[in-house]
Design an enzyme around this catalytic site. Structure first.
Site, short mmCIF file in Angstrom:
data_model
loop_
_atom_site.label_atom_id
_atom_site.label_comp_id
_atom_site.label_asym_id
_atom_site.label_seq_id
_atom_site.Cartn_x
_atom_site.Cartn_y
_atom_site.Cartn_z
N GLU A 66 -5.29 -2.12 14.12
CA GLU A 66 -5.80 -1.16 13.14
C GLU A 66 -7.14 -0.61 13.60
OE1 GLU A 66 -6.15 -2.49 9.07
OE2 GLU A 66 -4.16 -3.43 9.12
N HIS A 79 0.96 -9.45 4.78
CA HIS A 79 -0.17 -8.55 4.61
C HIS A 79 -0.65 -8.64 3.16
CE1 HIS A 79 -2.23 -4.79 6.43
NE2 HIS A 79 -2.83 -5.01 5.26
N GLN A 99 0.81 -1.21 0.00
CA GLN A 99 0.00 0.00 0.00
C GLN A 99 0.85 1.27 0.00
OE1 GLN A 99 -2.72 -1.80 3.30
NE2 GLN A 99 -4.04 -0.41 2.16
N HIS A 137 -2.30 -5.70 -12.76
CA HIS A 137 -1.67 -5.57 -14.08
C HIS A 137 -2.50 -6.29 -15.15
CE1 HIS A 137 2.53 -4.80 -12.10
NE2 HIS A 137 1.79 -3.72 -12.16
N ASN A 190 -2.01 -10.71 8.61
CA ASN A 190 -2.98 -9.64 8.72
C ASN A 190 -4.30 -10.12 8.11
OD1 ASN A 190 -3.75 -6.70 9.09
ND2 ASN A 190 -4.26 -7.03 6.93
N GLU A 191 -5.35 -10.09 8.92
CA GLU A 191 -6.72 -10.37 8.45
C GLU A 191 -6.81 -11.59 7.54
OE1 GLU A 191 -8.58 -6.88 6.88
OE2 GLU A 191 -8.28 -5.74 8.70
N TYR A 251 -13.14 -1.64 12.47
CA TYR A 251 -13.57 -0.40 11.83
C TYR A 251 -15.04 -0.07 12.04
CZ TYR A 251 -9.08 -0.38 9.40
OH TYR A 251 -7.74 -0.35 9.12
N ASN A 292 -8.10 -5.84 14.20
CA ASN A 292 -8.37 -4.74 13.28
C ASN A 292 -9.86 -4.49 13.30
OD1 ASN A 292 -5.69 -5.07 12.68
ND2 ASN A 292 -5.98 -5.61 10.54
N ARG A 344 4.02 -0.18 13.05
CA ARG A 344 3.70 -1.49 12.46
C ARG A 344 3.74 -1.37 10.94
NH1 ARG A 344 -1.86 -3.62 11.05
NH2 ARG A 344 -1.51 -5.80 10.49
N ASP A 402 2.03 0.44 -8.26
CA ASP A 402 3.40 0.38 -8.81
C ASP A 402 4.34 1.36 -8.09
OD1 ASP A 402 2.38 -1.44 -10.55
OD2 ASP A 402 2.73 -0.27 -12.37
#
Ligand code: GBH
Length: 536
Positions: free
Chosen positions: A410, A153, A50, A70, A197-198, A342, A340, A108, A83
């Site tokens: 998160e 991740h 990311q 891609h 992660n998740e 939200y 995590n 992290r 990219d």
């Protein structure tokens, strides 16, 4: 009987209208003068793909996300790609400086598997990949910031996907070899490790669905195979660390699970059961094998998938089973529960079949919705602001998994950009208020909290449309200029004062209607008006 119903109705009404009382307070509690305990730590989170960019530089090969985008640019909302992203591969010194500016204790970040092992396997370790993370870690240590590494991740080397990815049972060995390279190179300075992660996003959405790479859509089969191998890989890495590295270097290792809070849709025993079933078969799918006293998949999941598989004429259950030795091998393999979180959903039992057949959704048979009155004008449509859900989830995890130390790895809010991010300031204030109540009034076992994210970044299928950063990134500028937002100042002040700002008002949710002004002008505004009225 009638009288009883009438009384129930009155009770429900009182509960709804009396929303500001105690735990029912929508924001998670009245404003408190509580402070965060002395040992409580704060951090910020990011993930390799990311932010890093440099997708094919210095020996890195394609990850499944590079490959998916891609080959299918339409996957991403603005047809962008990771990219270059925030170019942290070249700008890591500025990143470390920002973490330092915020005054937090821990950073992290995740390590890119295809940057370290270009073939996916440990036959060839990329020295420039190792060097990049050594430099980053040294830069953090220079500022006295503790590095926390997420080993995986979501960016599997495409070369491993070509041979089945997480559905290939040999991935347990491949992952362990990769983790071994990381421990050998970085365990002297990295004191916290997150194996995955998740994992639910990886398996349920990536293998069962199309929302995450590799977007296989082999629902009903592949999400269960993926989970099975992934949990064994997690346990294998834990044992390796525990036996071969911890004695020399110390450190803690755990996993980060994503979980919404589940609220019963109506105050009925049926809907309460649906909410509990949601938690057991979603976060519990991954948590029960590792964090429960008895280990193994949650009993409800085993029963439901076995039953459906039999009805559907499969020779054996679509849910693979752990042997008694494997149950023991996986149980207890974590020093902390990474969470995590939200948002919140409301649950009810399904009338008849739901979802694709076969699928995890169909196997479980519950329905998930969000309340139209819950505030949010977030660029991420799923992100409704429900602070009390955070508090209730922390209490549920604390009870369910026997006071396991929880690290919120998160939590954060997305908008369409801008440095005056009132909505994010409000989101963090409300959620941190709920967290203070969770700690002080519910005795929830939370020991640390990380904001997602340090800076704006590539938000998967949302590309650069959805912004989660405390720092704004100007993706159009050649040096990807980073600027602190108002939320960065809010977070820094919470970290230094260890409490909420004096002017915080737990009843005030107006920032989430005002946030609509950040909607790009090209979006037609008229269809949004009814939504607006619901919120006001
Ligand atoms: C996390 O994912 C990721 O770890 C991080 O990389 C990401 O940038 C960040 O949060 C913000 O999205 O999946 O049907 O339940 C969050 C994953 C995605 C989980 C949306 C909840 C709601 C819709 N979340 N999801 S669903």
């Amino acid at each position: 009987m009638k009288m009883y119903k009438y009384l129930t109705f009155i009770t429900v009404l009182v509960l709804v209208c009396n929303g500001s009382a105690d735990i029912l307070n929508f924001s998670g509690g009245d404003k408190s003068n509580y402070t965060f305990p002395k040992e409580f730590f704060f951090g910020v989170s990011t993930a390799a793909i990311q932010i890093e960019g440099a997708w094919n530089e210095d020996g890195k090969t394609e990850s499944i996300w590079d490959h998916l985008i891609h080959t299918n640019p339409d996957f991403v909302r603005d047809r962008s790609n990771p990219d270059v992203a925030a170019d942290s591969y070249h700008l890591y010194k500025r990143d470390a400086e920002m973490v330092h500016e915020l005054g937090v204790d821990i950073y992290r970040f995740s390590i890119s598997w295809p940057r370290i092992l270009p073939t996916g396997l440990a036959n060839e370790v990329n020295p420039l990949g190792i060097l990049y993370y050594k430099n980053l870690i040294n830069e953090l240590v220079k500022y006295n910031i503790t590095p926390m590494v997420t080993i995986y991740h979501w960016d599997l080397p495409q070369k491993l996907q070509d041979i089945g990815g997480w559905t290939n049972a040999h991935i347990v060995d491949y992952y362990t070899d990769y983790a071994n390279v990381l421990f050998a190179n970085f365990a002297d300075k990295v004191k916290y490790w997150v194996t995955f992660n998740e994992p639910m996003q990886t398996c349920l959405e990536g293998y069962g669905g199309t929302y995450r790479a590799p977007a296989l859509d082999r629902h009903g089969i592949a999400e269960y195979l993926c989970t099975h191998n992934l949990l064994k890989a997690h346990a294998s890495a834990y044992h390796l660390f525990d036996q071969q590295y911890r004695p020399t270097y110390g450190g803690k290792i755990g996993m980060s699970l994503d979980s919404n809070w589940a609220e019963p849709k109506a105050n009925t025993s049926k809907d309460k059961a649906a909410a509990e079933l949601y938690l057991q078969t979603h976060v519990g799918w991954y948590a029960h094998p590792v964090y429960s006293a008895e280990g193994n998949y949650p009993p409800d999941l085993i029963r439901l998938v076995d039953e459906k598989s039999r009805q559907q004429n499969y020779t054996r259950s679509r849910l693979p089973k752990f042997s008694p030795e494997e149950v023991v091998y996986i149980r207890g393999t974590a020093d902390f529960f990474g969470l995590n979180h939200y948002t919140t959903y409301m649950l009810s039992m399904a009338d008849g079949e739901v979802g694709k057949i076969p699928s995890h959704e169909n196997d479980i048979g519950i329905v998930r919705v969000q309340d139209a009155s819950w505030p949010s004008m977030s660029s991420s449509s799923w992100l409704k602001v429900v602070p009390f859900g955070f508090r209730r989830l922390l209490r549920w995890i604390t009870k369910e998994y026997n006071n396991v130390p929880i690290i919120v790895t998160e939590n954060g809010y997305a908008d369409f950009s801008g440095v005056h991010d009132d909505a994010r300031v409000s989101y963090y204030s409300h959620y941190l208020n709920a967290l203070l109540h969770a700690i002080h009034e519910d005795n929830s076992s939370v020991i640390g909290y990380f904001a997602w994210s340090l800076m704006d970044n590539f938000e998967w299928d949302d590309g650069y449309v959805s912004r989660f950063g405390l720092y704004l990134v100007d993706f159009k500028s050649p040096n990807k200029t980073r600027t602190a937002k108002d939320s960065a100042r809010l977070y820094a002040s919470v970290v230094s004062s260890r409490g909420l700002p004096a002017d915080y008002d737990p009843e005030d949710f107006t920032a989430f209607s005002a946030a609509s002004k950040l909607v790009p002008t090209v979006l037609p505004v008229l269809p949004l008006l009814p939504l607006y009225r619901l919120i006001l």
